[in-house]
Design a protein around this motif. Sequence first.
Motif, PDB file in Angstrom:
ATOM      1  N   ASP A   1       0.816  -1.227   0.000  1.00  0.00           N
ATOM      2  CA  ASP A   1       0.000   0.000   0.000  1.00  0.00           C
ATOM      3  C   ASP A   1       0.848   1.275   0.000  1.00  0.00           C
ATOM      4  O   ASP A   1       0.305   2.385   0.076  1.00  0.00           O
ATOM      5  N   ALA A   2       2.178   1.145  -0.072  1.00  0.00           N
ATOM      6  CA  ALA A   2       3.144   2.258  -0.157  1.00  0.00           C
ATOM      7  C   ALA A   2       3.283   3.044   1.146  1.00  0.00           C
ATOM      8  O   ALA A   2       4.019   4.024   1.196  1.00  0.00           O
ATOM      9  N   HIS A   3       2.608   2.619   2.193  1.00  0.00           N
ATOM     10  CA  HIS A   3       2.683   3.308   3.480  1.00  0.00           C
ATOM     11  C   HIS A   3       3.817   2.766   4.349  1.00  0.00           C
ATOM     12  O   HIS A   3       4.076   1.564   4.366  1.00  0.00           O
ATOM     13  N   LEU A   4       4.424   3.673   5.064  1.00  0.00           N
ATOM     14  CA  LEU A   4       5.316   3.351   6.173  1.00  0.00           C
ATOM     15  C   LEU A   4       4.503   3.550   7.448  1.00  0.00           C
ATOM     16  O   LEU A   4       3.972   4.632   7.681  1.00  0.00           O
ATOM     17  N   ARG A   5       4.390   2.506   8.238  1.00  0.00           N
ATOM     18  CA  ARG A   5       3.665   2.632   9.504  1.00  0.00           C
ATOM     19  C   ARG A   5       4.627   2.404  10.657  1.00  0.00           C
ATOM     20  O   ARG A   5       5.533   1.579  10.577  1.00  0.00           O
ATOM     21  N   VAL A   6       4.417   3.173  11.729  1.00  0.00           N
ATOM     22  CA  VAL A   6       5.280   3.105  12.908  1.00  0.00           C
ATOM     23  C   VAL A   6       4.399   2.717  14.097  1.00  0.00           C
ATOM     24  O   VAL A   6       3.416   3.390  14.394  1.00  0.00           O
ATOM     25  N   TRP A   7       4.774   1.626  14.748  1.00  0.00           N
ATOM     26  CA  TRP A   7       4.007   1.080  15.874  1.00  0.00           C
ATOM     27  C   TRP A   7       4.829   1.251  17.153  1.00  0.00           C
ATOM     28  O   TRP A   7       6.009   0.923  17.184  1.00  0.00           O
ATOM     29  N   ASP A   8       4.189   1.756  18.205  1.00  0.00           N
ATOM     30  CA  ASP A   8       4.873   2.036  19.471  1.00  0.00           C
ATOM     31  C   ASP A   8       4.896   0.762  20.328  1.00  0.00           C
ATOM     32  O   ASP A   8       3.871   0.358  20.891  1.00  0.00           O
ATOM     33  N   VAL A   9       6.048   0.141  20.402  1.00  0.00           N
ATOM     34  CA  VAL A   9       6.189  -1.112  21.149  1.00  0.00           C
ATOM     35  C   VAL A   9       5.885  -0.893  22.624  1.00  0.00           C
ATOM     36  O   VAL A   9       5.288  -1.751  23.284  1.00  0.00           O
ATOM     37  N   THR A  10       6.272   0.281  23.149  1.00  0.00           N
ATOM     38  CA  THR A  10       6.102   0.564  24.585  1.00  0.00           C
ATOM     39  C   THR A  10       4.639   0.801  24.954  1.00  0.00           C
ATOM     40  O   THR A  10       4.283   0.789  26.124  1.00  0.00           O
ATOM     41  N   GLN A  11       3.797   1.033  23.942  1.00  0.00           N
ATOM     42  CA  GLN A  11       2.363   1.267  24.179  1.00  0.00           C
ATOM     43  C   GLN A  11       1.526   0.146  23.555  1.00  0.00           C
ATOM     44  O   GLN A  11       0.522   0.393  22.883  1.00  0.00           O
ATOM     45  N   HIS A  12       1.979  -1.068  23.752  1.00  0.00           N
ATOM     46  CA  HIS A  12       1.276  -2.251  23.228  1.00  0.00           C
ATOM     47  C   HIS A  12       1.050  -2.168  21.717  1.00  0.00           C
ATOM     48  O   HIS A  12       0.000  -2.559  21.214  1.00  0.00           O
ATOM     49  N   TYR A  13       2.045  -1.652  21.041  1.00  0.00           N
ATOM     50  CA  TYR A  13       2.048  -1.594  19.568  1.00  0.00           C
ATOM     51  C   TYR A  13       0.924  -0.716  18.996  1.00  0.00           C
ATOM     52  O   TYR A  13       0.431  -0.962  17.903  1.00  0.00           O
ATOM     53  N   GLN A  14       0.528   0.304  19.734  1.00  0.00           N
ATOM     54  CA  GLN A  14      -0.401   1.284  19.149  1.00  0.00           C
ATOM     55  C   GLN A  14       0.274   1.959  17.966  1.00  0.00           C
ATOM     56  O   GLN A  14       1.486   2.183  17.963  1.00  0.00           O
ATOM     57  N   GLU A  15      -0.517   2.308  16.958  1.00  0.00           N
ATOM     58  CA  GLU A  15       0.068   2.991  15.800  1.00  0.00           C
ATOM     59  C   GLU A  15       0.497   4.398  16.200  1.00  0.00           C
ATOM     60  O   GLU A  15      -0.299   5.185  16.713  1.00  0.00           O
ATOM     61  N   HIS A  16       1.773   4.688  15.961  1.00  0.00           N
ATOM     62  CA  HIS A  16       2.351   5.977  16.328  1.00  0.00           C
ATOM     63  C   HIS A  16       2.195   6.983  15.194  1.00  0.00           C
ATOM     64  O   HIS A  16       1.848   8.140  15.416  1.00  0.00           O
ATOM     65  N   THR A  17       2.454   6.531  13.975  1.00  0.00           N
ATOM     66  CA  THR A  17       2.274   7.406  12.816  1.00  0.00           C
ATOM     67  C   THR A  17       2.195   6.561  11.557  1.00  0.00           C
ATOM     68  O   THR A  17       2.592   5.394  11.549  1.00  0.00           O
ATOM     69  N   SER A  18       1.659   7.168  10.510  1.00  0.00           N
ATOM     70  CA  SER A  18       1.593   6.511   9.206  1.00  0.00           C
ATOM     71  C   SER A  18       1.933   7.542   8.146  1.00  0.00           C
ATOM     72  O   SER A  18       1.437   8.667   8.189  1.00  0.00           O
ATOM     73  N   VAL A  19       2.796   7.163   7.206  1.00  0.00           N
ATOM     74  CA  VAL A  19       3.270   8.079   6.172  1.00  0.00           C
ATOM     75  C   VAL A  19       3.099   7.413   4.809  1.00  0.00           C
ATOM     76  O   VAL A  19       3.441   6.240   4.655  1.00  0.00           O
ATOM     77  N   ILE A  20       2.579   8.162   3.842  1.00  0.00           N
ATOM     78  CA  ILE A  20       2.603   7.663   2.463  1.00  0.00           C
ATOM     79  C   ILE A  20       4.035   7.865   1.978  1.00  0.00           C
ATOM     80  O   ILE A  20       4.438   8.952   1.577  1.00  0.00           O
ATOM     81  N   ALA A  21       4.821   6.800   2.066  1.00  0.00           N
ATOM     82  CA  ALA A  21       6.268   6.924   1.901  1.00  0.00           C
ATOM     83  C   ALA A  21       6.706   6.877   0.446  1.00  0.00           C
ATOM     84  O   ALA A  21       7.716   7.472   0.071  1.00  0.00           O
TER      85      ALA A  21
END
Length: 310
Positions: free
Chosen positions: A207-227
């Motif tokens: 889908d061309a997205h870069l997604r960042v998941w916060d491991v310290t917050q039970h893998y909540q999505e931190h940010t998503s970028v159309i990379a």
Amino acid sequence: MASPFQVQKITTLTGHRDCVYTLERAPEPQKFFSAGADGLVVQWDLSQPENGELVARVSSSVYALKYVPEQNWLLIGHNHNSLEVLDLAAKAIVKTIPLPAAAAIFDIHYSWERRQIFLALGDGTLAVVGLEKLDVQKVVRFSEKSVRCLALHPSGKEMAVGLSDHRILVLDLETLAVKQTLAGHTGSVFTVAYTPDRNYLLSGSRDAHLRVWDVTQHYQEHTSVIAHLFTLNHITFSPNGRLFATCSMDKSVKVWDAQTFKLLKVIDKARHAGHGTSVNKLFWSGHWNQLVSCSDDRSIAVWALTLKEI
């Protein structure tokens, strides 16, 4: 904002006869391995880049390589339902491990502490091979579609698994039980990577997205970028962990800040004589901080990133 980097193409390595799919570190910091659709596994030396050394030839496309320094082995995963173990000192394949299903091996990781190799397979299973006896210990099915990529958390306790059914699973490494399912991507997940500080999991997808998941917050999505414009194929970190790079089917390589996840530099054909087709894999060498990319155009490019003079 202007990029803080200058990019220079150092050299183009040619010799592969078909698409180059994967790159992997070698025993010496200035060397690396490449492999692809021609079944050739080649070792390159960045200090003498002109001549690649053929180290193995297998019968089908190679999608994944993994160097095991503790044994001086190179694990070769191809789409002919077996894992090859190349002893680099002997320059010989010492073991061919047959797999239960006729499925391509898309990714390889291992845990030396657990003495286990993990294989991402095209039939939707994860295979576990013992490092001692080089035998298949366990096969677990997670999807009707392919398991595409793996990342071991630096703690050694869990593993992220990217699937073609768009999901990312976080597994307990001991039991392979699913601890969490991460949903967000709308295409096959082709790459997952933990940040060196252990705090985030990065993922890239068709889908061309870069997604960042916060491991310290039970893998909540931190940010998503159309990379990228098209499929994001691979993510790799710089040796010092401050930057990471992505590559894509859109023919480009992009360099990002690992703290802010902001784009710093685009390396492409128009600006830097980059690749002409899909860029499949990256290797960021500690040797002069050189970034290596490989492509469907059969070539490997070596890039120097230097900070601009202020």
